[in-house]
Design a protein around this motif. Structure first.
Motif, PDB file in Angstrom:
ATOM      1  N   SER A  13      43.471  17.444  66.893  1.00  0.00           N
ATOM      2  CA  SER A  13      43.186  16.958  65.546  1.00  0.00           C
ATOM      3  C   SER A  13      42.300  15.739  65.614  1.00  0.00           C
ATOM      4  N   LYS A  15      42.355  13.365  63.738  1.00  0.00           N
ATOM      5  CA  LYS A  15      43.118  12.190  63.344  1.00  0.00           C
ATOM      6  C   LYS A  15      43.971  11.640  64.473  1.00  0.00           C
ATOM      7  N   ARG A 241      54.790   9.972  61.393  1.00  0.00           N
ATOM      8  CA  ARG A 241      53.882  10.398  60.320  1.00  0.00           C
ATOM      9  C   ARG A 241      53.192   9.187  59.683  1.00  0.00           C
ATOM     10  N   ARG A 246      49.340  11.622  59.615  1.00  0.00           N
ATOM     11  CA  ARG A 246      49.305  13.084  59.534  1.00  0.00           C
ATOM     12  C   ARG A 246      50.733  13.607  59.526  1.00  0.00           C
ATOM     13  N   THR A 247      50.903  14.815  59.030  1.00  0.00           N
ATOM     14  CA  THR A 247      52.253  15.368  58.909  1.00  0.00           C
ATOM     15  C   THR A 247      52.715  16.079  60.172  1.00  0.00           C
TER      16      THR A 247
END
Length: 513
Positions: A13, A15, A241, A246-247
């Motif tokens: 990701s 992120k 988180r 991000r989740t």
């Protein structure tokens, strides 16, 4: 070492590893309220020492009707200075218990008491006409620094993703240096280093502690502590988180589970067990060498000699405080450069480069101090050597050990390791302050050859023993040391029978010594 066998694929990701606002603000709150205390209180009594000694003498005269004996004054001032590292040693001995019982964040919050109370006492010491309050407060502030110097890097190292662990880990030293620099600025005679301003100068140390007390509760506890020691996976997941923005944090949760499984065979290690536990032998030796090398490589001796070197270069006594501020600027700049490059160049590179520069500067200083009486122009080279040494120490030996000591231990052994690490740090700090004047009186400039030798030996140890840890998980680093310790880490696959809260059943690998 890549983990190719088991575990869910780690998402690439964009992120992942970014400096999210929550992570940045948590780092600022924790570091400014903790590491700042260490740096500020190291330097705050240096420049205004004549003003404080005058207060001691005036108070003594009002009590007894006679001026203080010179030997008594020397003793009291030695206590004022040396009580701080003594308190630091005491703080380092209790930090392991605190971080286990109260958590990393909880320990930092409790520690603020040891900054706010002495700040108040020192602020009223002039009105109370009690220099005893200053000496007592220095002990308590030392305890504060001893706790924060171990608890802070532990907290930051456990908050950070692995690709930012080096940068966040160096924040401990960055804010120590910021504290030193601001103390140098505020203690200038034109600002607060004067007979009317010194109580405020000493009391300022309570402001960052108060700010941390108000802000740090807004940020999460260490997710590793929450999951591995408190067994609260849901709270750890929520913390991750918030910190990552991000989740999907399953990859980090799974890595923490692996770490928890890897240390099930160890249990929670005490300091005594740590010294007798073979799988952690080289990790323990490494933190002792790094922390002893940090202090015994001559940084305090350079500071001790700096005013003499500046004076020999023609710097007037009244202006030397401004040259000291210039050295502080070099210190900050190079420490920030270290923080920005530690993930690019790696820990080993910065350590080796730093010790190389420091050793070379010590050799240069030896030559300058030996021959400057016959070649006056060499005195300017002495100033360059001091600044070069400070730059070298700031790029590696000062900030990087705070990163490495967090990375080479797993959760169960980290508190005990930090107790040993902190004790070595403060004890060697005290030894240099106590022994160096005698060594300097005995062999003069040749004392810097000893420091050059220590720089060389520490660099050789780093080159031969300490692996590069950037970008690796704690378990992967532990596996590297397992080979060096000649122990095996057994691995077996087993299917998790329970369903994770946010996904299908995932395979896990149990790793133990």
């Amino acid at each position: 070492m890549e983990n190719k066998e088991t575990g869910p694929p780690q998402p690439a990701s964009p992120k992942e590893g970014r400096l999210q606002a929550t992570l940045v603000l948590a780092t600022l709150s924790a570091a400014f309220g903790s590491a700042f205390q260490y740096g500020y209180n190291i330097a705050v009594v240096n420049t205004p020492h004549k003003v404080l000694k005058a207060f001691y003498n005036e108070t003594y005269f009002e009590r007894y009707g006679a001026s203080m004996d010179e030997n008594v004054m020397l003793l009291l001032w030695a206590c004022t200075v040396s009580m701080f590292p003594l308190g630091g040693l005491l703080g380092s001995l209790v930090v392991g218990l605190l971080v286990d019982k109260c958590g990393r964040k909880g320990t930092l919050l409790i520690n603020n008491v040891f900054a706010i109370v002495p700040a108040i006492l020192m602020g009223v010491s002039k009105v109370a006409k009690a220099w005893e309050l200053i000496i007592f407060s220095r002990v308590v502030l030392g305890i504060c620094a001893g706790i924060s110097y171990s608890a802070l890097p532990m907290y930051l190292g456990e908050l950070a993703p692995k690709n930012l662990r080096g940068t966040l880990g160096t924040m401990t030293e960055v804010f120590v240096i910021v504290g030193v620099f601001l103390a140098q600025i505020f203690s200038l005679q034109a600002i607060l280093g004067n007979p009317t301003g010194w109580p405020v100068l000493l009391a300022i140390t309570g402001i960052p502690a108060l700010l941390q007390l108000l802000s740090l509760p807004l940020f999460p506890e260490s997710p590793r502590y929450t999951l591995i020691q408190r067994k609260d996976e849901e709270t750890a997941r929520q913390a991750l988180r918030a910190l990552r923005g991000r989740t999907n944090v399953d990859d980090e949760i799974e890595e923490m589970r692996l770490e928890a499984q890897a240390e099930q065979a160890e249990g929670q290690l005490s300091v005594l067990h740590l010294f007798t536990f073979r799988p952690l032998r080289w990790q323990l030796v490494s933190i002792i060498v790094l922390m002893a090398g940090q202090q015994l490589s001559g940084i305090n001796a350079i500071n001790y000699y700096a005013d003499t070197i500046y004076a020999s270069a023609g710097v007037q006594a009244g202006h030397s405080q401004y040259v000291t501020v210039g050295a502080g600027v070099v210190n900050i700049v190079m420490t920030v450069i270290s923080a920005l490059t530690v993930e690019l160049l790696g820990r080993r590179c910065l350590l080796l480069a730093g010790y190389g520069v420091c050793g070379s500067a010590c050799l240069g200083l030896t030559l300058v101090l030996l021959f400057q009486s016959t070649v006056p122009e060499l005195s300017y080279l002495g100033v360059i050597c001091v600044f070069t040494y400070i730059a070298g120490h700031s790029i590696g030996p000062s900030p990087v050990p705070s990163v490495v000591r967090t990375e080479i231990f797993l959760q169960s052994s980290r508190p005990a390791a930090f107790m040993v690490d902190g004790a070595v740090h403060w004890l060697t700090n005290f030894i240099i302050g106590f022994v160096f004047p005698s060594i300097q009186a005995l062999i003069g400039p040749y004392s810097f050859l000893i420091f050059a030798g220590i720089c060389l030996l520490t660099a050789v140890y780093v080159y031969l023993v300490i692996p590069e840890t950037k970008g690796k998980t704690f378990v992967e680093i532990n596996q590297i040391f397992a080979k060096r310790n000649r122990v095996e880490m057994t691995e077996k696959k087993e299917e998790r029978t329970e369903v994770a809260p946010h996904g299908p059943p995932t395979p896990a690998r149990e790793t133990a010594f």
